[in-house]
Design a protein around this motif. Sequence first.
Motif, PDB file in Angstrom:
ATOM      1  N   GLU A 663       0.846  -1.196   0.000  1.00 28.68           N
ATOM      2  CA  GLU A 663       0.000   0.000   0.000  1.00 28.68           C
ATOM      3  C   GLU A 663       0.884   1.249   0.000  1.00 28.68           C
ATOM      4  OE1 GLU A 663      -3.435   2.303   2.653  1.00 28.68           O
ATOM      5  OE2 GLU A 663      -2.795   0.287   3.233  1.00 28.68           O
ATOM      6  N   GLN A 705      -2.636  -0.688 -10.154  1.00 28.23           N
ATOM      7  CA  GLN A 705      -2.632   0.748  -9.874  1.00 28.23           C
ATOM      8  C   GLN A 705      -3.078   1.042  -8.453  1.00 28.23           C
ATOM      9  OE1 GLN A 705      -5.316   2.093 -13.004  1.00 28.23           O
ATOM     10  NE2 GLN A 705      -3.589   2.651 -14.302  1.00 28.23           N
ATOM     11  N   ARG A 706      -3.510   0.006  -7.739  1.00 31.95           N
ATOM     12  CA  ARG A 706      -4.045   0.192  -6.395  1.00 31.95           C
ATOM     13  C   ARG A 706      -3.348  -0.763  -5.422  1.00 31.95           C
ATOM     14  NH1 ARG A 706      -7.770  -0.107 -10.111  1.00 31.95           N
ATOM     15  NH2 ARG A 706      -8.092  -2.332  -9.706  1.00 31.95           N
ATOM     16  N   GLY A 722      -6.883  -5.207  -2.787  1.00 33.59           N
ATOM     17  CA  GLY A 722      -6.773  -4.378  -1.592  1.00 33.59           C
ATOM     18  C   GLY A 722      -6.164  -5.192  -0.462  1.00 33.59           C
TER      19      GLY A 722
END
Length: 805
Positions: A663, A705-706, A722
Amino acid sequence: MRVHLACLLFFLATGGVAQRVHTATLDLTLATDHRAAITSLTVNGQKVIDNPEGISTSLTVNGVTYSSAQASASPSVKRTAGALVVDGIVYGPVRERWVFTTAGDAVRWTIQRTLSHPVSAEQEDAPLFRFDQMSTWDGAYQGYGGVAWFYLFEEKNCTYGVHTTTTNFWNSHTNVGLTVDVDAGGKKVAMRYTRTADDHLAYGITVSANDALPRLDSGTHRRRFIRGSDRVWAPMTAETGTTTVTLRYYNVEDRYGRGKFQGIDGARVSAVLSTIARMGVIDSLHFGGNSWHTPYGPICLHEQYIGLLGLAIDDTDYLKGYKSCLDFYRDHAIKPDGRVYPRWAYSDEDMMPGQGNKEGFYEAQWGYLIDSNPDLVTNVSDCYNLTGDKAWVRRHQRSNEKALDWLLHRDDNGNGLVEVMTDSEKQKRGSDWIDIVWASYENAFINAKLYHALVEWAPIEARLGDAGHAATYAEAAARLKASFNKPIGQGGFWDEENGCYVHWLDKDGSAHGRNMVTPVNFMAIAYGLCDEPARQKRILDGIEAGMRKEQLFFWPLVMTSYAPGEAKRSQYPFPSYENGDIFLSWGSIALQAYAAYDPALAVRYVRNVLEQYGKDGLAYQRYGRARQEGEGDDILSGNSLTVVGLYQSIYGIQPVYNRLYLEPHITGELSGTSLLYRFRGDKLTIDLDTGRYAITDRGRQISSQRPFGFYYSHGKLCFFEGNADKPSLEATTGGAITMAIGRWDAQAKEWTSSAPAAFSVTGLQAERTYEVTMDGKNRKMTTDAKGVLHLEGLAKNYTVADQIL
């Protein structure tokens, strides 16, 4: 053992008494003229020993040192079966036989020692290395992850002793490393490092039936670092036995290199994590924040970030060693009722009278510092997430429950906040890490740490199969959070007038520590207690305004002074020590608080700390606020935690029990960073570019991209959307593959693949039909009873969409 005869060369030198043992990377010269000593050692072209005594064995009895370097007669030398055998080495009561063999590039030296009679030895070395200069090596990493950093051997005749079977010397300038492994056939091994009177580095290996005991402190036998002597170990009984010492060269960059850094000084990042971060590892079973170099070597068990250090140290030895340390703490630092002793030290001067045990753990004289209870739980939780060792963490389940329950039972008024052991600051007793500030009754510092421990540990309880405890701790965390956020007038910690959480509330309801205590407020944000954006902004902007006003290079413990009477009298006038000085140990918490809000600001403080390392090595306890210069001789490994925060919160590397979660909060100037990260025995490459992040393991790559989670094992590559706890996409393939994740939400899942694979998309509705597109070709497919969609694909582009679309 297979002996590579081609790698083992011997030749007779002048006088017929010098022998050579040689591999591709090691070159040893052995002298046997009325002695047995390795007089020369070259490691990958770097000569590290070139002196008459070099490497030898010795024994000191009744003040007399006997050494193989002064043998009674010349030993016999012969070659046999691919080995060099030196026999008849006699000195004092010792007779030895040495056998040298090679295995690949390693040299194995077996020492067979026989004693004419049992003796009590003041010192025993089997063997002793005398490196030519203190500067030959920067330091030595220990087999349990600690470090002997020779920069801190600032005076002659100082010695550091440890219990380990492996040491890894390194030189950062030449990139040459030397590993020394010791096999003592089940006996105990200890090592010592000494800066000698003539500025050599002496490195001695001691083998004994029982653990070597430190010689000093007045019978407590705990001091590992001494000055003015090389006698760090107490006398022991010398015994007959066999020891094998294996020497290996290693490339420092290959083993410990961290990749390519952009926008930040990577050499200093590596240096901080190689030295300062490891300084709190005093010995194999003693990990903390205060270094082995300090006068009384304390370990504060009330520090929640010791496990977190392992995230950025990124060394399997550290994690393995810390697991053993936590086992030791579980067995010896927890009282029967669940109370966790907060400290251990070389000596007892900091101990509350009568409140300690024979292993050296004790209550501190300043008060009952009860954050040791949640911090032990947090460190166990972090170590589990870093290693994924479920069997190990299960052995800590009941002890962690005892530690949490002891503290939770201190909620006497039932409001969800636990109380410490004092009711008022007037009692002048500490209760947390800021130990000479008289935080009393309901302490926000303690409660923030407890909340963090609860939310970390509750899901582990569930994974260990105890749903009851998992629910109990989750509910306790929710109650604590609700009360924590109430205004001070309603029994909570929020101070609307000053825009911060206060340090504590006395039993009479009065609020104290209203001076923006930075660890309290950073923890509130970083740990998720404060999740209101307006409050977060007010706290963080307020702190930064104060920083700019004073032009401080790093965050102090408090932004303004504690009120009179709230701290020990010596803390006034402000700023002084814990009432205003700069402690770098809260850097990772601060970066975690700022990372999502203002990553550029967080990176600026990382640079400030790296710049300071370039000036002074961060080898201090703290920095005085007035002049911002290093103070105190109690070096803290926590001085590295800003760099740890760089890894955790800016680069976003967050290992979880079943994956590596990524992250990032990188700034543009950091784009292009490519880190090497060692995860569960594999060397990963983590690429961080603006707008896209990638993790690669042995040719298997996932990019997104996350934020996402990554895991690869035995041909299965797993993508976690995530911070999901279970894989969202799995690819089974026998070769290299790159998966680029696109849109991934409830309506559609998109990815591209560079190679054919068997894909499994999980987390879908069970037995439901979805629209599947592969390279533009549509088909309808139905999930199984577990909501998994299985695809055998040769395509490059995939989309799985809800059929309603």
